[in-house]
Design a protein around this motif. Structure first.
Motif, PDB file in Angstrom:
ATOM      1  N   GLU A 175      -7.338   2.181  -2.866  1.00  0.00           N
ATOM      2  CA  GLU A 175      -7.850   1.843  -1.592  1.00  0.00           C
ATOM      3  C   GLU A 175      -9.321   2.174  -1.512  1.00  0.00           C
ATOM      4  O   GLU A 175      -9.778   3.182  -2.049  1.00  0.00           O
ATOM      5  CB  GLU A 175      -6.995   2.530  -0.515  1.00  0.00           C
ATOM      6  CG  GLU A 175      -7.425   3.837   0.126  1.00  0.00           C
ATOM      7  CD  GLU A 175      -6.367   4.289   1.166  1.00  0.00           C
ATOM      8  OE1 GLU A 175      -5.307   4.761   0.754  1.00  0.00           O
ATOM      9  OE2 GLU A 175      -6.634   4.187   2.371  1.00  0.00           O
ATOM     10  N   HIS A 196      -5.269  -2.278   5.752  1.00  0.00           N
ATOM     11  CA  HIS A 196      -4.064  -1.463   5.711  1.00  0.00           C
ATOM     12  C   HIS A 196      -4.005  -0.558   6.941  1.00  0.00           C
ATOM     13  O   HIS A 196      -5.019   0.014   7.336  1.00  0.00           O
ATOM     14  CB  HIS A 196      -4.041  -0.700   4.369  1.00  0.00           C
ATOM     15  CG  HIS A 196      -4.010   0.774   4.463  1.00  0.00           C
ATOM     16  ND1 HIS A 196      -2.868   1.458   4.747  1.00  0.00           N
ATOM     17  CD2 HIS A 196      -4.982   1.701   4.313  1.00  0.00           C
ATOM     18  CE1 HIS A 196      -3.143   2.758   4.756  1.00  0.00           C
ATOM     19  NE2 HIS A 196      -4.408   2.927   4.501  1.00  0.00           N
ATOM     20  N   HIS A 206       0.833  -1.204   0.000  1.00  0.00           N
ATOM     21  CA  HIS A 206       0.000   0.000   0.000  1.00  0.00           C
ATOM     22  C   HIS A 206       0.863   1.248   0.000  1.00  0.00           C
ATOM     23  O   HIS A 206       1.437   1.630   1.020  1.00  0.00           O
ATOM     24  CB  HIS A 206      -0.915   0.001   1.250  1.00  0.00           C
ATOM     25  CG  HIS A 206      -1.931   1.104   1.254  1.00  0.00           C
ATOM     26  ND1 HIS A 206      -3.291   0.877   1.125  1.00  0.00           N
ATOM     27  CD2 HIS A 206      -1.799   2.437   1.375  1.00  0.00           C
ATOM     28  CE1 HIS A 206      -3.942   2.030   1.169  1.00  0.00           C
ATOM     29  NE2 HIS A 206      -3.053   2.990   1.323  1.00  0.00           N
ATOM     30  N   HIS A 254       1.045   5.248  -2.387  1.00  0.00           N
ATOM     31  CA  HIS A 254       0.384   6.087  -3.400  1.00  0.00           C
ATOM     32  C   HIS A 254       1.450   6.686  -4.312  1.00  0.00           C
ATOM     33  O   HIS A 254       1.841   7.842  -4.136  1.00  0.00           O
ATOM     34  CB  HIS A 254      -0.403   7.206  -2.718  1.00  0.00           C
ATOM     35  CG  HIS A 254      -1.462   6.729  -1.781  1.00  0.00           C
ATOM     36  ND1 HIS A 254      -2.781   6.600  -2.169  1.00  0.00           N
ATOM     37  CD2 HIS A 254      -1.418   6.334  -0.484  1.00  0.00           C
ATOM     38  CE1 HIS A 254      -3.501   6.153  -1.139  1.00  0.00           C
ATOM     39  NE2 HIS A 254      -2.695   5.990  -0.103  1.00  0.00           N
ATOM     40  N   ASP A 283       2.378   3.270   3.019  1.00  0.00           N
ATOM     41  CA  ASP A 283       1.380   4.320   2.849  1.00  0.00           C
ATOM     42  C   ASP A 283       2.023   5.654   2.455  1.00  0.00           C
ATOM     43  O   ASP A 283       1.448   6.715   2.686  1.00  0.00           O
ATOM     44  CB  ASP A 283       0.479   4.485   4.080  1.00  0.00           C
ATOM     45  CG  ASP A 283      -0.851   5.168   3.737  1.00  0.00           C
ATOM     46  OD1 ASP A 283      -1.209   5.196   2.541  1.00  0.00           O
ATOM     47  OD2 ASP A 283      -1.524   5.674   4.649  1.00  0.00           O
TER      48      ASP A 283
HETATM   49 MN    MN Z   1      -3.368   5.117   1.831  1.00  0.00          MN
END
Ligand code: MN
Length: 246
Positions: A81, A143, A2, A4, A191
């Motif tokens: 997500e 997550h 996970h 971005h 994350d």
């Molecule tokens: Mn996230």
């Protein structure tokens, strides 16, 4: 599991370095509209997969993109997500979030199920209730889990996987929760660029910091912790009918 990639100031450099390091990255998106462009960023990088998502915090302004999600899901191997956010700033739209979340889960189920990265901050019980209604939606990875011990145990009973990042392993509560997750269900994440440690933005390969934290928590060597996480990753992908490149 996970991060971005599209939200870093320099996504191309992140991808270049991730490729050079040979790491596996699940690049999640926050809106269906971002998926095609984000996927294109990682074109040719077989270890970087782009998940189709609609972040619960964006549901009020992006719910019109649910139709786009449905049209893209046949081509997306991973979803995320998605989920629910019950924190103070977002709980006002939880009913709408749940409606959208369940609509997406139904679509994922009709598409045959996917590996999903799930946001559940402040709403773990509700998120699990929705996931329970759609068993055909596939395997789910919670997550940065921040729920209660009871919610964690319930998630484990439901077959949940957990992606744990460096930030989670630096708080007492995060460590306490991580210790309760069966080692066979633990995966790593960062994350990034939202995930930080001591004010530094995490990059995808900083998942190794999470592996170090897991090794300390489990009282084993870093190589052994790394092998456990990698074996979990291969098992998750295999049970969803996929194969991890060697
Ligand atoms: Mn996230």
């Amino acid at each position: 599991m996970h991060c971005h990639i599209d939200l870093y100031p320099e996504p191309a450099e992140i991808i270049c370095e991730a490729r050079a390091k040979g790491i596996y990255v699940l690049s999640v998106t926050t809106t269906p509209r971002a998926w095609t462009v984000t996927k294109r960023l990682a074109e040719g990088a077989s270890r970087i997969r782009t998940a189709l998502g609609l972040h619960p915090q964006l549901v009020p302004e992006r719910s019109a993109e649910v139709a786009l999600f449905e049209s893209l899901i046949p081509d997306a191997r991973f979803v995320g997500e998605i989920g629910l956010d019950g924190s103070a700033a977002h709980k006002g739209c939880l009913v709408e979030q749940a409606k959208v979340f369940e609509t997406l889960l139904a679509m994922v189920g009709r598409a045959g199920g996917r590996i999903m990265s799930i946001h559940s901050r402040g709403a773990a019980t509700l998120a699990l209730a929705s996931l329970r209604k759609f068993p055909n939606a596939g395997d789910f990875v919670l997550h940065w889990f921040t729920g209660s011990k009871r919610e964690l145990e319930e998630a484990v009973r439901m077959g949940a996987w957990f992606s744990v990042g460096p930030a989670m392993l630096t708080t007492p509560k995060g460590l306490e929760l991580t210790a309760l997750i069966p080692r066979s269900r633990v995966l790593t994440e960062t994350d990034g660029p939202f995930g930080t440690v001591r004010g530094r933005v995490l990059r995808p390969w900083d998942s190794t910091i999470a592996v170090q934290g897991l090794a300390r928590l489990w009282g084993i060597g870093q190589d052994e912790a790394d092998a456990i996480v990698m074996s979990n990753f291969r098992r998750l992908v295999a049970q969803s009918g996929g194969e991890v490149e060697h």
